[in-house]
Design an enzyme around this catalytic site. Structure first.
Site, PDB file in Angstrom:
ATOM      1  N   LEU A 183       0.840  -1.205   0.000  1.00  0.00           N
ATOM      2  CA  LEU A 183       0.000   0.000   0.000  1.00  0.00           C
ATOM      3  C   LEU A 183       0.872   1.251   0.000  1.00  0.00           C
ATOM      4  O   LEU A 183       2.075   1.183   0.289  1.00  0.00           O
ATOM      5  CB  LEU A 183      -0.906  -0.020   1.233  1.00  0.00           C
ATOM      6  CG  LEU A 183      -1.843  -1.230   1.343  1.00  0.00           C
ATOM      7  CD1 LEU A 183      -2.680  -1.141   2.611  1.00  0.00           C
ATOM      8  CD2 LEU A 183      -2.739  -1.348   0.125  1.00  0.00           C
TER       9      LEU A 183
ATOM     10  N   THR B  56       6.434   0.865   2.032  1.00  0.00           N
ATOM     11  CA  THR B  56       7.444   1.656   2.739  1.00  0.00           C
ATOM     12  C   THR B  56       6.717   2.548   3.731  1.00  0.00           C
ATOM     13  O   THR B  56       5.962   3.446   3.323  1.00  0.00           O
ATOM     14  CB  THR B  56       8.242   2.520   1.743  1.00  0.00           C
ATOM     15  OG1 THR B  56       8.803   1.660   0.748  1.00  0.00           O
ATOM     16  CG2 THR B  56       9.355   3.269   2.451  1.00  0.00           C
TER      17      THR B  56
ATOM     18  N   LYS C 213      15.438   0.743   4.476  1.00  0.00           N
ATOM     19  CA  LYS C 213      14.782   1.251   3.257  1.00  0.00           C
ATOM     20  C   LYS C 213      14.830   2.787   3.203  1.00  0.00           C
ATOM     21  O   LYS C 213      15.064   3.386   2.152  1.00  0.00           O
ATOM     22  CB  LYS C 213      13.335   0.747   3.237  1.00  0.00           C
ATOM     23  CG  LYS C 213      12.453   1.332   2.172  1.00  0.00           C
ATOM     24  CD  LYS C 213      12.794   0.862   0.783  1.00  0.00           C
ATOM     25  CE  LYS C 213      11.937   1.582  -0.248  1.00  0.00           C
ATOM     26  NZ  LYS C 213      12.310   1.311  -1.612  1.00  0.00           N
TER      27      LYS C 213
HETATM   28  P1  NAD Z   1       0.561   2.654  -6.188  1.00  0.00           P
HETATM   29  O1  NAD Z   1      -0.096   3.916  -5.772  1.00  0.00           O
HETATM   30  O2  NAD Z   1       0.805   2.388  -7.632  1.00  0.00           O
HETATM   31  O3  NAD Z   1      -0.285   1.389  -5.611  1.00  0.00           O
HETATM   32  C1  NAD Z   1      -0.904   1.356  -4.373  1.00  0.00           C
HETATM   33  C2  NAD Z   1      -2.213   0.585  -4.536  1.00  0.00           C
HETATM   34  O4  NAD Z   1      -2.809   0.409  -3.253  1.00  0.00           O
HETATM   35  C3  NAD Z   1      -3.246   1.321  -5.409  1.00  0.00           C
HETATM   36  O5  NAD Z   1      -3.622   0.474  -6.488  1.00  0.00           O
HETATM   37  C4  NAD Z   1      -4.401   1.597  -4.452  1.00  0.00           C
HETATM   38  O6  NAD Z   1      -5.673   1.510  -5.074  1.00  0.00           O
HETATM   39  C5  NAD Z   1      -4.218   0.486  -3.433  1.00  0.00           C
HETATM   40  N1  NAD Z   1      -4.817   0.717  -2.134  1.00  0.00           N
HETATM   41  C6  NAD Z   1      -4.680   1.785  -1.303  1.00  0.00           C
HETATM   42  N2  NAD Z   1      -5.352   1.591  -0.156  1.00  0.00           N
HETATM   43  C7  NAD Z   1      -5.933   0.364  -0.257  1.00  0.00           C
HETATM   44  C8  NAD Z   1      -6.766  -0.412   0.599  1.00  0.00           C
HETATM   45  N3  NAD Z   1      -7.130   0.032   1.801  1.00  0.00           N
HETATM   46  N4  NAD Z   1      -7.165  -1.623   0.174  1.00  0.00           N
HETATM   47  C9  NAD Z   1      -6.814  -2.084  -1.036  1.00  0.00           C
HETATM   48  N5  NAD Z   1      -6.023  -1.406  -1.893  1.00  0.00           N
HETATM   49  C10 NAD Z   1      -5.595  -0.191  -1.521  1.00  0.00           C
HETATM   50  O7  NAD Z   1       1.913   2.572  -5.356  1.00  0.00           O
HETATM   51  P2  NAD Z   1       3.209   1.670  -5.674  1.00  0.00           P
HETATM   52  O8  NAD Z   1       4.124   2.433  -6.570  1.00  0.00           O
HETATM   53  O9  NAD Z   1       2.763   0.293  -6.043  1.00  0.00           O
HETATM   54  O10 NAD Z   1       3.892   1.663  -4.217  1.00  0.00           O
HETATM   55  C11 NAD Z   1       3.416   0.855  -3.161  1.00  0.00           C
HETATM   56  C12 NAD Z   1       4.429   0.913  -2.031  1.00  0.00           C
HETATM   57  O11 NAD Z   1       5.686   0.434  -2.506  1.00  0.00           O
HETATM   58  C13 NAD Z   1       4.682   2.330  -1.476  1.00  0.00           C
HETATM   59  O12 NAD Z   1       4.854   2.269  -0.086  1.00  0.00           O
HETATM   60  C14 NAD Z   1       5.976   2.737  -2.171  1.00  0.00           C
HETATM   61  O13 NAD Z   1       6.686   3.695  -1.421  1.00  0.00           O
HETATM   62  C15 NAD Z   1       6.697   1.411  -2.273  1.00  0.00           C
HETATM   63  N6  NAD Z   1       7.672   1.285  -3.370  1.00  0.00           N
HETATM   64  C16 NAD Z   1       7.366   1.696  -4.637  1.00  0.00           C
HETATM   65  C17 NAD Z   1       8.320   1.550  -5.640  1.00  0.00           C
HETATM   66  C18 NAD Z   1       8.042   1.978  -7.064  1.00  0.00           C
HETATM   67  O14 NAD Z   1       9.008   2.016  -7.860  1.00  0.00           O
HETATM   68  N7  NAD Z   1       6.809   2.300  -7.422  1.00  0.00           N
HETATM   69  C19 NAD Z   1       9.572   0.971  -5.361  1.00  0.00           C
HETATM   70  C20 NAD Z   1       9.833   0.534  -4.068  1.00  0.00           C
HETATM   71  C21 NAD Z   1       8.877   0.692  -3.075  1.00  0.00           C
END
Ligand code: NAD
Length: 294
Positions: free
Chosen positions: A65, A97, A172
């Protein structure tokens, strides 16, 4: 084969869940976004109508999330806290994160209920999530780490045990603060080269073979057209949003403050990403920072 409840199918969670389904796990997947659910279904996950439905009967629960308040709401304080739904002995792996303190307090609540909760944030970006080559940075007991390792290997290549609960999040935050500094420096150098008449691809090739080489140059070039299959060549869509990098720099600044660790470079990077976000770029990939320079 174990059943996995997977919550959060965004840029990262979507391909991670798909890899687990490909590895043969039964993945019951939920997201608030209908588009994300449709993609998960196409990737052989069993989509559910709620998070509660996704975790019912699951041996393992994984969440991916945006931020700490989402994770805390999902498991502890939301309308249907999942800690009241999962069976005793369930392994819960949060890959989001979030704040190290929050990961520790959620883990303590889980322990009281006989649930194994670990923080396992990732590094490697959407490319790593898709290719199944993520690094997992795990905080939890040695026993929990052993229990989780095989599943994490279904989504990643390097599985690190950083230490006890919260340690994954501390590591992280250190990594992403460094990434922000490297991306800002890379944008700064490339922009200066372009303004002085250099071809950005030629300059990138030179720096990749020189002492300025770094991850952004290797796999995430911020200049459109230099590299294929990176957000810069897709109008900065997908990838790792400025909003999320800004959140991560906030987590790093909190750690800096609470431990009196000097972080002048991290602080400068946070200022740059804050400015870029304030100009309306929060939803773009973080490599779009180069627009601030150009
Ligand atoms: P994102 O916004 O693309 O995806 C998050 C998803 O969570 C969304 O699809 C949203 O609809 C869903 N969501 C939110 N609340 C929810 C709930 N209560 N129930 C069900 N679904 C819910 O974000 P992301 O890029 O996938 O990042 C996710 C995590 O990973 C973050 O903490 C980010 O910091 C970390 N991260 C991202 C990357 C990257 O390159 N994108 C790399 C490393 C770490």
């Amino acid at each position: 084969m174990q059943t996995i409840g997977f919550i959060g199918l965004g840029n990262m969670g979507g391909p991670m869940a798909a890899n687990l389904a490909r590895a043969g796990y039964l993945v019951k997947a939920f997201d608030l976004s209908p588009d994300a659910l449709a993609q998960a279904e196409a990737a052989s996950c069993v989509v559910t109508q709620s998070a509660v439905e996704a975790v019912q009967g699951a041996d393992v629960v994984i969440s991916m999330l945006p931020a700490g308040n989402n994770v805390e709401g999902l498991y502890v304080s939301g309308p249907t806290p999942l800690f009241e739904e999962v069976k005793e002995g369930t392994l819960v792996i949060d890959c989001s994160t979030i704040e190290a303190d929050m990961a520790r307090s959620i883990a303590a609540l889980a322990t009281e209920r006989g649930i194994d909760f670990m923080d396992a944030p990732v590094s490697g970006g959407v490319g790593g999530a898709t290719a199944g080559t993520l690094s997992f940075i795990v905080g939890g007991t040695a026993g929990q780490f052993e229990k989780a390792k095989q599943i994490l290997e279904g989504m990643g290549k390097n599985i690190f045990h950083a230490g006890d609960h919260g340690a994954g999040q501390v590591a992280k935050a250190c990594n992403n603060m460094l990434l922000a500094v490297l991306m800002a420096g890379t944008c700064e150098a490339l922009n200066m080269g372009i303004k002085n008449g250099l071809n950005p691809k030629v300059l990138s090739d030179i720096m990749k073979q020189s002492s300025g080489n770094n991850w952004a140059l290797q796999v995430y070039n911020p200049v459109p057209g230099v590299m294929e299959n990176v957000p810069a060549s897709n109008d900065y869509q997908g990838g790792f949003q400025v909003d999320l990098m800004f959140k991560d720099l906030g987590l790093a600044m909190d750690l800096s403050q609470s431990s009196a660790s000097p972080t002048p470079m991290g602080s400068a990077a946070r200022g740059l990403f804050n400015l870029h976000k304030a100009q309306g770029n929060g939803a773009l990939d973080f490599s779009s920072l180069i627009r601030l320079y150009s």
